[in-house]
Design an enzyme around this catalytic site. Structure first.
Site, PDB file in Angstrom:
ATOM      1  CG  ASN A   6      -7.999  -5.817   3.114  1.00  0.00           C
ATOM      2  OD1 ASN A   6      -8.215  -7.022   3.063  1.00  0.00           O
ATOM      3  ND2 ASN A   6      -7.961  -5.135   4.237  1.00  0.00           N
ATOM      4  N   GLY A  28      -4.472   1.801   2.873  1.00  0.00           N
ATOM      5  CA  GLY A  28      -4.869   1.565   1.484  1.00  0.00           C
ATOM      6  C   GLY A  28      -6.309   1.064   1.409  1.00  0.00           C
ATOM      7  CB  THR A  65      -0.955   0.030   1.206  1.00  0.00           C
ATOM      8  OG1 THR A  65      -0.178   0.134   2.411  1.00  0.00           O
ATOM      9  CG2 THR A  65      -1.819  -1.206   1.258  1.00  0.00           C
ATOM     10  CG  HIS A 120      -4.192  -0.438  10.150  1.00  0.00           C
ATOM     11  ND1 HIS A 120      -5.202   0.296   9.590  1.00  0.00           N
ATOM     12  CD2 HIS A 120      -4.138  -1.613   9.465  1.00  0.00           C
ATOM     13  CE1 HIS A 120      -5.747  -0.399   8.597  1.00  0.00           C
ATOM     14  NE2 HIS A 120      -5.124  -1.568   8.497  1.00  0.00           N
ATOM     15  CE  LYS A 144      -1.884   1.021   6.926  1.00  0.00           C
ATOM     16  NZ  LYS A 144      -1.120   0.259   5.932  1.00  0.00           N
TER      17      LYS A 144
HETATM   18  P1  NAD Z   1       7.180  -4.987   6.982  1.00  0.00           P
HETATM   19  O1  NAD Z   1       7.961  -3.713   7.077  1.00  0.00           O
HETATM   20  O2  NAD Z   1       7.093  -5.892   8.183  1.00  0.00           O
HETATM   21  O3  NAD Z   1       7.757  -5.881   5.770  1.00  0.00           O
HETATM   22  C1  NAD Z   1       8.257  -5.371   4.562  1.00  0.00           C
HETATM   23  C2  NAD Z   1       9.422  -6.246   4.135  1.00  0.00           C
HETATM   24  O4  NAD Z   1       9.834  -5.884   2.818  1.00  0.00           O
HETATM   25  C3  NAD Z   1      10.653  -6.085   5.057  1.00  0.00           C
HETATM   26  O5  NAD Z   1      11.162  -7.353   5.407  1.00  0.00           O
HETATM   27  C4  NAD Z   1      11.619  -5.314   4.161  1.00  0.00           C
HETATM   28  O6  NAD Z   1      12.975  -5.548   4.486  1.00  0.00           O
HETATM   29  C5  NAD Z   1      11.235  -5.869   2.800  1.00  0.00           C
HETATM   30  N1  NAD Z   1      11.719  -5.061   1.671  1.00  0.00           N
HETATM   31  C6  NAD Z   1      11.757  -3.705   1.534  1.00  0.00           C
HETATM   32  N2  NAD Z   1      12.330  -3.374   0.363  1.00  0.00           N
HETATM   33  C7  NAD Z   1      12.669  -4.538  -0.255  1.00  0.00           C
HETATM   34  C8  NAD Z   1      13.303  -4.849  -1.481  1.00  0.00           C
HETATM   35  N3  NAD Z   1      13.692  -3.895  -2.334  1.00  0.00           N
HETATM   36  N4  NAD Z   1      13.471  -6.153  -1.801  1.00  0.00           N
HETATM   37  C9  NAD Z   1      13.089  -7.144  -0.971  1.00  0.00           C
HETATM   38  N5  NAD Z   1      12.496  -6.902   0.229  1.00  0.00           N
HETATM   39  C10 NAD Z   1      12.280  -5.609   0.579  1.00  0.00           C
HETATM   40  O7  NAD Z   1       5.727  -4.561   6.488  1.00  0.00           O
HETATM   41  P2  NAD Z   1       4.370  -5.399   6.480  1.00  0.00           P
HETATM   42  O8  NAD Z   1       3.560  -5.084   7.690  1.00  0.00           O
HETATM   43  O9  NAD Z   1       4.663  -6.828   6.151  1.00  0.00           O
HETATM   44  O10 NAD Z   1       3.623  -4.704   5.252  1.00  0.00           O
HETATM   45  C11 NAD Z   1       4.190  -4.653   3.954  1.00  0.00           C
HETATM   46  C12 NAD Z   1       3.223  -3.956   3.006  1.00  0.00           C
HETATM   47  O11 NAD Z   1       2.042  -4.742   2.839  1.00  0.00           O
HETATM   48  C13 NAD Z   1       2.733  -2.589   3.482  1.00  0.00           C
HETATM   49  O12 NAD Z   1       2.594  -1.743   2.367  1.00  0.00           O
HETATM   50  C14 NAD Z   1       1.374  -2.900   4.102  1.00  0.00           C
HETATM   51  O13 NAD Z   1       0.505  -1.789   4.145  1.00  0.00           O
HETATM   52  C15 NAD Z   1       0.895  -3.932   3.137  1.00  0.00           C
HETATM   53  N6  NAD Z   1      -0.181  -4.823   3.631  1.00  0.00           N
HETATM   54  C16 NAD Z   1      -1.150  -5.137   2.721  1.00  0.00           C
HETATM   55  C17 NAD Z   1      -2.144  -6.030   3.047  1.00  0.00           C
HETATM   56  C18 NAD Z   1      -3.130  -6.438   1.974  1.00  0.00           C
HETATM   57  O14 NAD Z   1      -4.013  -7.277   2.225  1.00  0.00           O
HETATM   58  N7  NAD Z   1      -3.006  -5.903   0.746  1.00  0.00           N
HETATM   59  C19 NAD Z   1      -2.191  -6.599   4.321  1.00  0.00           C
HETATM   60  C20 NAD Z   1      -1.187  -6.263   5.236  1.00  0.00           C
HETATM   61  C21 NAD Z   1      -0.171  -5.378   4.869  1.00  0.00           C
END
Ligand code: NAD
Length: 268
Positions: free
Chosen positions: A125, A166, A101, A156, A160
């Site tokens: 989501n 999103g 997001t 949240h 976050k």
């Molecule tokens: P988080 O920070 O715990 O995890 C993100 C991961 O991505 C980290 O391990 C980070 O090191 C890694 N990362 C960053 N840049 C990278 C790269 N270039 N290459 C490889 N890895 C990389 O965050 P999170 O809570 O897991 O959330 C991640 C995203 O997902 C956020 O944008 C969040 O809003 C979204 N999210 C979406 C949903 C959905 O249903 N669509 C649900 C939950 C979270």
């Protein structure tokens, strides 16, 4: 044949959940896992990192190798990483399923450009309940008309980094679509101090952050003498991981294009 899945950002909160889900789901198996070049987890087994038995897949920084090895790649990372991953999907032909997001307009455009060459599923989501909430929100907004004020409230966890969520923005777009207006023309994000009375037709957003809340969303339709509230509460991130793996399986063999969870769940 089992689908070959890679998880990029495998060390993240969602990344670990996705590795567990790929392990549990009998229709797929994990073939690659990546994280950032400066991650402490590089070289460790992705299964062990995620709290399931070792899977013989080390976490690496090599996204290109992950895309080349997989039928589908799941990405819950950051907007910049997601754009790079979409370009790799277009180059290698691997399906991309992304839940990242906070994407800006340029990021969305990059996703659309890549989706001309491969199937990409992006959704703010991935849960069934929230996607039903989106459909209901659009329907109710259409039925009730502008004399009902629409307010969207979300809460949240304290980690976050983007606001509103999103999902809240997606609900705003659904409500605006129900009223036949673009969200950008009617959204109201900040109220503080002497704001004056509420303007007609606006869609207001309120954001709460704290603790370990996985994700709560309420859409309110406040009229004279009555108020309708539609609420979804997520209590486990598993619902998003399950949705993402379902999206990979659904996207197999589809034509290139940018799809959403509505398509995957048959709600479109
Ligand atoms: P988080 O920070 O715990 O995890 C993100 C991961 O991505 C980290 O391990 C980070 O090191 C890694 N990362 C960053 N840049 C990278 C790269 N270039 N290459 C490889 N890895 C990389 O965050 P999170 O809570 O897991 O959330 C991640 C995203 O997902 C956020 O944008 C969040 O809003 C979204 N999210 C979406 C949903 C959905 O249903 N669509 C649900 C939950 C979270």
């Amino acid at each position: 044949m089992e689908m070959k899945i890679a998880v990029v950002g495998a060390g993240g909160r969602m990344g670990r959940m996705l590795v567990r889900e790929a392990f549990r789901n009998e229709s797929c198996h994990l073939v690659a896992a990546t994280d950032r070049a400066d991650s402490d987890l590089l070289g460790q087994d992705a299964g062990s990192v995620a709290g399931v038995p070792a899977l013989g897949v080390a976490v690496t920084e090599d996204a290109r190798a992950a895309f080349s090895a997989a039928d589908a790649v799941i990405d819950f990372t950051t907007p910049a990483a997601t754009v790079a991953h979409a370009e790799l999907a277009a180059e290698t032909g691997a399906i991309l399923v992304s839940g990242t997001t906070g994407l800006g307009e340029a990021d969305q455009a990059a996703l659309e450009a890549a989706a001309a060459r491969v199937p990409i599923v992006w959704a703010p989501n991935m849960s069934l309940g929230v996607n039903l909430l989106m459909a209901l929100t659009e329907q109710v907004a259409r039925a009730l008309g502008p004399e009902y004020d629409i307010e969207i409230l979300e809460m949240h966890h304290r980690h976050k980094v983007d606001a509103p969520s999103g999902t809240a923005l997606g609900l705003g777009r659904a409500a605006a679509a129900g009223r036949g207006v673009p969200l950008g023309d009617v959204s109201e994000h900040v109220r503080h101090g002497h704001t004056g009375a509420r303007a007609d037709g606006r869609i207001g957003f309120a954001v709460l952050r704290g603790g370990d809340v996985v994700g709560d969303h309420t859409v309110m339709f406040a009229g004279a003498g009555e108020r309708l509230e539609l609420t979804h509460k997520a209590s486990s991130r598993e619902i998003f991981a399950r949705g993402a793996v379902t999206a990979c399986l659904w996207a197999r063999g589809r034509a290139p294009g940018l799809y959403g969870m509505k398509d995957v769940l048959g709600l479109a």
